[in-house]
Design an enzyme around this catalytic site. Structure first.
Site, mmCIF file in Angstrom:
data_model
loop_
_atom_site.group_PDB
_atom_site.id
_atom_site.type_symbol
_atom_site.label_atom_id
_atom_site.label_comp_id
_atom_site.label_asym_id
_atom_site.label_seq_id
_atom_site.Cartn_x
_atom_site.Cartn_y
_atom_site.Cartn_z
ATOM 1 N N GLU A 1 39.057 10.660 48.164
ATOM 2 C CA GLU A 1 39.533 9.519 48.956
ATOM 3 C C GLU A 1 40.415 8.565 48.143
ATOM 4 O OE1 GLU A 1 35.966 7.778 50.602
ATOM 5 O OE2 GLU A 1 35.879 9.282 52.173
ATOM 6 N N GLU B 1 33.857 15.552 55.442
ATOM 7 C CA GLU B 1 32.618 14.763 55.357
ATOM 8 C C GLU B 1 32.362 14.066 56.676
ATOM 9 O OE1 GLU B 1 32.557 11.574 52.519
ATOM 10 O OE2 GLU B 1 33.325 12.829 50.905
HETATM 11 C C1 GAL Z 1 32.750 8.749 51.856
HETATM 12 C C2 GAL Z 1 32.710 9.156 50.397
HETATM 13 C C3 GAL Z 1 31.353 9.710 50.046
HETATM 14 C C4 GAL Z 1 30.267 8.801 50.537
HETATM 15 C C5 GAL Z 1 30.423 8.593 52.001
HETATM 16 C C6 GAL Z 1 29.349 7.718 52.588
HETATM 17 O O1 GAL Z 1 33.797 7.921 52.142
HETATM 18 O O2 GAL Z 1 33.681 10.125 50.120
HETATM 19 O O3 GAL Z 1 31.279 9.864 48.649
HETATM 20 O O4 GAL Z 1 30.343 7.580 49.856
HETATM 21 O O5 GAL Z 1 31.662 7.995 52.257
HETATM 22 O O6 GAL Z 1 29.535 7.529 53.969
#
Ligand code: GAL
Length: 635
Positions: free
Chosen positions: A142, A295
């Site tokens: 990110e 994710e």
């Molecule tokens: C994302 C990040 C992850 C984790 C997640 C939590 O943005 O890449 O490492 O922090 O959020 O929701």
């Protein structure tokens, strides 16, 4: 099909890994993302590496038939790095240099950070590029850390010289005659830092563009290095969205082998389904059809004020929603819930309670469902597109705007939501890139504030050739420099729209205004003069009583709609329904009840029942995947 999540074995004793692989197999996990934040474990001190543990992780996963998306850990430099190379730490707008203690403490303009990042990426590339478990590289995590240090200032000046060519051109583009900001030497230009009153909007916007390009440069340097070890391994980085993110994803999409997106709907109920649809359509459009959900949360998710839980069935429905919209799978943050650390209560596929838990059982069911899906074709191109323009978004986050309630992303979401609720499949198009509008019958362009000549021509030709364009408030206002196009709004679209807006009337969002066609609006109104267009609806009451609010002009073979008022959701849905009908666009499946969603991918139709009632044999909260027109046969 990628199914799995972020896997952080470095947080656990090694014995746990045996159980992890067994549980992954039970859940039908096909791939996990490893190493995202493992820098301090991989390089415990500068130039000293420890890969033995990662060798064992990759071997064990491979033996278990699980593929690896291997990350470079460069989003989180270890404490030794920050102490030895303080210039690699970010400095915020107040001039405060941040330190380690969280994550993402780096400055992409720092040569020391860049060298350290390339070094660890190179070590990983050399060691694992030919590992049989490796399916894809995941560079960084990110991109988005905003730094305003002196190194950044120097890099910003170089970028500005390239963009503007001369100081005279920069002074003109930034309107530096205002408030005595004229620059007579490049060295006088700073990144936007804490200042006395409103900053110059052109300066701020150029800085965000610069950041996007700098992050991209950092990504590309890792990507190109990793490619030298084995060019056949695809390389990506995970895109994140948020007001703070200075990444123009539409441009970046051209540089990754597969668009990967992190998406966390920030509310419950239908709003989460609408956000899922929005993110899926946007990602699919960035990826030209194919992308990967890298994710999302299996259950509890961080939202302002309070985490919210996903009710049973939602993890499955969301995942199918993403897959139906072109995702090459469903990946979660994270595999196993950590016992400590900053995100210790963020949900995971294996929660603190262990595998004997609803979330793990749902993960197992999801694995079966994904395994048993018939072959997936490509998502078809939609007949309708909504515009997404990162630069208009950034420009409308600036200071000095007529209302603090202006919200670009909310306006685009609202347009998408109206189409979603009408059951009309929607793509996104990106006015910052060359536009191909030929495949579309209808385009909706909310708050398209900055418009280049090239984009203005493309929209005009689209309408002239028979397209139906809906735009309105805060659109066509300025050139990409942020300088206003004079003569009346919507400057860039005056001819095609047949209207001339002479005044804005920002309103209190709590005070509704009525239109004479029964529409309701709030937050925004404009004084619109007809210059060829006809009034479709007029303001009813207030200072603008009787003045045109929504207009329609036939232009060439198409129609240009101008919506000056901040319509509410239902009024948008009705208006877009009228435009869609005129444009010959129909819903994918007619007459779906609210809360039931239909998405086509290849020959398959995904029907997701988010509602609390059964629909044609599909239980509340459940789904069906049928071939072709098979939905007609559902009872
Ligand atoms: C994302 C990040 C992850 C984790 C997640 C939590 O943005 O890449 O490492 O922090 O959020 O929701």
């Amino acid at each position: 099909m990628f199914y799995g999540g972020d896997y952080n074995p470095e947080q656990w004793p090694e014995e746990v890994q045996e159980e992890d692989v067994a549980l992954m197999r039970e859940a039908g996990v096909t791939a996990v993302t490893v190493g995202v934040f493992a820098w301090s474990r991989l390089e415990p001190s500068e130039g000293e590496y420890d890969f033995a543990w990662l060798d064992r992780v990759l071997d064990r996963l491979h033996d278990g038939g699980i593929e690896v998306v291997l990350a470079t850990p460069t989003a989180s430099p270890p404490p030794w790095f920050t102490l030895a190379h303080p210039a690699g730490l970010p400095v915020n707008a107040d001039g405060v240099r941040l330190t380690h203690g969280s994550r993402d403490t780096y400055c992409v303009s720092s040569p020391e950070y860049r060298a350290a990042a390339l070094r660890i990426a190179g070590e990983l590339g050399r060691r694992y590029a030919r590992h049989p478990a490796l399916a894809m590289w995941h560079v960084h995590n990110e991109y988005g850390t905003d730094c305003r240090c002196d190194l950044t200032a120097a890099a910003f000046r170089t970028w500005l010289e390239k963009r503007h060519g001369s100081l005279a051109a920069l002074n003109e583009a930034w309107t530096t005659a205002f408030w005595s900001q004229r620059y007579s030497d490049w060295a006088q230009i700073m990144p936007p830092r804490a200042t006395q009153y409103l900053p110059n909007p052109a300066h701020v916007l150029d800085f965000r563009r610069f950041l996007s390009d700098s992050f991209l440069d950092a990504f590309v340097s890792q990507r190109d290095l990793l490619r030298t070890f084995d060019p056949s391994i695809p390389i990506t980085t995970n895109f994140v969205q948020g007001d703070w993110v200075s990444v123009d994803h539409a441009r970046w999409a051209e540089e990754v082998d597969l668009v990967a997106v992190d998406h966390y709907p920030d509310s419950a109920g239908m709003s989460a389904e609408e956000q899922t649809a929005f993110a899926g359509d946007l990602a699919r459009s960035w990826g030209g059809g194919r992308w990967l959900l890298m994710e999302t949360a299996p259950n509890l998710i961080y939202t302002p004020g309070r985490m919210h839980a996903k009710e049973p069935g939602r993890m499955i429905r969301h995942s199918l929603g993403y897959v139906a919209r072109g995702s090459a799978g469903a990946m979660y943050f994270q595999w196993r819930q950590p016992l400590g650390g900053a995100e210790l209560f963020h949900s995971a596929m294996v929660p603190h309670a262990g595998p004997d838990s609803p979330v793990f059982r749902e993960a197992v069911s999801l694995g079966r469902i994904l395994e048993n899906l018939p072959p997936l074709g490509d998502p078809p191109r939609s007949e309708v597109a909504v515009t997404w323009d990162a630069q208009s978004w950034w420009a409308l986050q600036g200071a000095g705007l007529p209302s603090a309630d202006i919200d670009y992303a909310a306006a685009v979401r609202q347009a998408h939501r109206a189409l979603y609720r009408a059951g009309v499949p929607t793509d996104f198009v990106f006015p910052g890139l060359p536009l191909d509008l030929d495949p579309y019958r209808m385009v909706v362009a909310p708050h398209l504030y900055l418009v280049s000549d090239r984009a203005a021509d493309a929209f005009q030709q689209f309408v002239a050739a028979g397209g139906h364009l809906v735009t309105g408030a805060l659109s066509g206002i300025a050139e990409p420099s942020t300088r206003v196009i004079p003569g009346g709004y919507p400057g860039a679209f005056r001819e095609a729209s047949g209207v001339r807006v002479t005044e804005w009337h920002p309103l209190d969002p709590a005070t509704p205004i009525a239109l004479d066609d029964g529409s309701a609006a709030h937050g925004w109104s404009e004084r619109v003069e007809l210059a060829g267009a006809t009034a479709w609806a007029r303001y009813a009451g207030g200072v603008l009583d009787g003045e045109p609010a929504i207009t329609r002009q036939e232009f060439g073979r198409g129609v240009f709609w101008y919506v000056s008022a901040g319509l509410d959701d239902e009024s948008w849905r009705r208006l877009l329904g009228v435009v869609a009908a005129e444009a010959g666009v129909s819903p994918l499946v007619p007459d779906l009840p609210p809360g039931v969603e239909a998405i086509r991918r290849g020959s398959l139709l995904f029907l997701l029942n988010h509602s609390s009632s059964e629909f044609r044999g599909i239980a509340a909260g459940s789904f069906a995947v049928v071939e072709g027109q098979g939905w007609k046969a559902l009872r």
